[in-house]
Design a protein around this motif. Structure first.
Motif, short mmCIF file in Angstrom:
data_model
loop_
_atom_site.label_atom_id
_atom_site.label_comp_id
_atom_site.label_asym_id
_atom_site.label_seq_id
_atom_site.Cartn_x
_atom_site.Cartn_y
_atom_site.Cartn_z
N LEU A 174 8.29 70.25 -34.29
CA LEU A 174 7.03 69.51 -34.14
C LEU A 174 7.02 68.75 -32.81
CD1 LEU A 174 4.34 68.52 -35.37
CD2 LEU A 174 5.62 66.62 -36.34
N VAL A 175 8.10 68.02 -32.55
CA VAL A 175 8.18 67.26 -31.30
C VAL A 175 8.16 68.22 -30.11
CG1 VAL A 175 9.65 65.76 -29.89
CG2 VAL A 175 9.34 65.29 -32.32
N SER A 184 6.82 71.13 -29.87
CA SER A 184 5.51 71.76 -29.66
C SER A 184 4.47 70.78 -29.13
CB SER A 184 5.02 72.41 -30.95
OG SER A 184 4.71 71.41 -31.91
N LYS A 185 4.58 69.51 -29.49
CA LYS A 185 3.57 68.52 -29.09
C LYS A 185 3.91 67.78 -27.80
CE LYS A 185 0.94 69.14 -32.67
NZ LYS A 185 -0.36 69.73 -32.57
N LEU A 186 5.18 67.74 -27.42
CA LEU A 186 5.59 66.97 -26.26
C LEU A 186 4.92 67.40 -24.96
CD1 LEU A 186 7.33 64.57 -25.59
CD2 LEU A 186 9.21 66.13 -25.12
N GLU A 207 1.97 68.67 -24.49
CA GLU A 207 0.58 68.21 -24.54
C GLU A 207 0.49 66.69 -24.33
OE1 GLU A 207 -3.28 68.37 -27.54
OE2 GLU A 207 -1.45 69.38 -28.11
N ILE A 208 1.42 65.97 -24.94
CA ILE A 208 1.45 64.50 -24.79
C ILE A 208 1.72 64.14 -23.33
CG2 ILE A 208 2.72 62.40 -25.40
CD1 ILE A 208 3.14 63.70 -28.19
N LYS A 260 -5.96 60.62 -27.54
CA LYS A 260 -5.44 61.85 -28.13
C LYS A 260 -3.91 61.83 -28.15
CE LYS A 260 -9.19 64.87 -26.63
NZ LYS A 260 -9.54 65.93 -25.67
N ALA A 261 -3.30 61.40 -27.03
CA ALA A 261 -1.84 61.36 -26.95
C ALA A 261 -1.27 60.38 -27.96
CB ALA A 261 -1.40 60.98 -25.53
N LEU A 319 -1.32 61.98 -31.34
CA LEU A 319 -0.24 62.96 -31.52
C LEU A 319 1.10 62.26 -31.74
CD1 LEU A 319 -1.23 65.50 -28.73
CD2 LEU A 319 -1.31 65.89 -31.19
N ASP A 357 1.25 60.88 -35.26
CA ASP A 357 1.53 61.93 -36.24
C ASP A 357 3.01 62.26 -36.29
OD1 ASP A 357 -1.15 62.12 -36.87
OD2 ASP A 357 -1.50 63.94 -35.67
N ILE A 358 3.62 62.37 -35.13
CA ILE A 358 5.05 62.71 -35.08
C ILE A 358 5.88 61.60 -35.71
CG2 ILE A 358 7.01 63.02 -33.51
CD1 ILE A 358 5.06 64.49 -31.63
#
Length: 192
Positions: free
Chosen positions: A6-7, A9-11, A13-14, A145-146, A149, A152-153
């Motif tokens: 999860l981290v 995949s999202k890092l 974008e963040i 948005k960041a 995210l 959520d994490i």
């Protein structure tokens, strides 16, 4: 999906949302007479790159040829680069109309001209302020948005139960051998 995935995949974008550099726009968006939007970088000049902005926001280099802007200027491009800029030629009828208007005006209205200039400058300043506020709003939106995210994490990490390792890993270097006897023998040899 585990926390690491999860981290991972999202890092990106963040990072993009939080740390993307905001620079002053080094391009000019213009419209062609057919309504197509083009982006000219850095400005409308020979050697500048021209790209067509599609409905989906994607940019592709402008096709070779002549393209007429709404301003009346015609740019000729080759491989997405401006090679010639042609200003519109004044139409003789328009020139005659201007001459007739000038002849019919007996006196120059300085106050009216001043009011027109002030009005135009005021409108230009207001439009630039609106554009700047839009850019700030867009960056705030990216930050929101960041943060969403990241939240959520963190929530998923907090909800993950802590477990003891299911299997203890043995130290491959510890074979259970007592090396004290061997160390004593080595000391005695080195003393001789």
């Amino acid at each position: 999906m585990n926390i690491s995935e999860l981290v991972g995949s999202k890092l990106p974008e963040i990072k993009k949302l939080l740390f993307s550099e905001t620079t002053e726009e080094a391009f000019v968006d213009s419209k062609l007479v057919d309504g197509t939007i083009v982006r000219v970088e850095p400005a409308l000049e020979i050697g500048a790159s021209v790209a067509v902005i599609g409905e989906d926001g994607e940019t592709v280099p402008a096709p070779d040829g002549e393209h007429e802007l709404e301003s009346g200027d015609i740019v000729r491009t080759e491989s997405g680069v401006i090679v010639e800029i042609m200003s519109p030629e004044p139409v003789e009828e328009e020139a005659e109309e201007v001459e007739e208007e000038m002849a019919s005006e007996e006196k120059f209205d300085a106050e009216g001209f001043k009011a027109d200039i002030l009005s135009a400058v005021s409108e230009l300043i207001e439009s630039k302020i609106a554009e700047a506020q839009f850019a700030k709003t867009e960056k705030v939106s990216d930050i929101e948005k960041a943060v969403g995210l990241i939240t959520d994490i963190v929530e998923k990490m907090a909800a993950t139960p802590k477990e003891e390792p299911s299997k203890k890993v043995a130290n491959p270097f510890n074979k259970g051998i007592d090396y004290t006897e061997m160390v004593e023998k080595m000391r005695s040899i080195t003393k001789k």
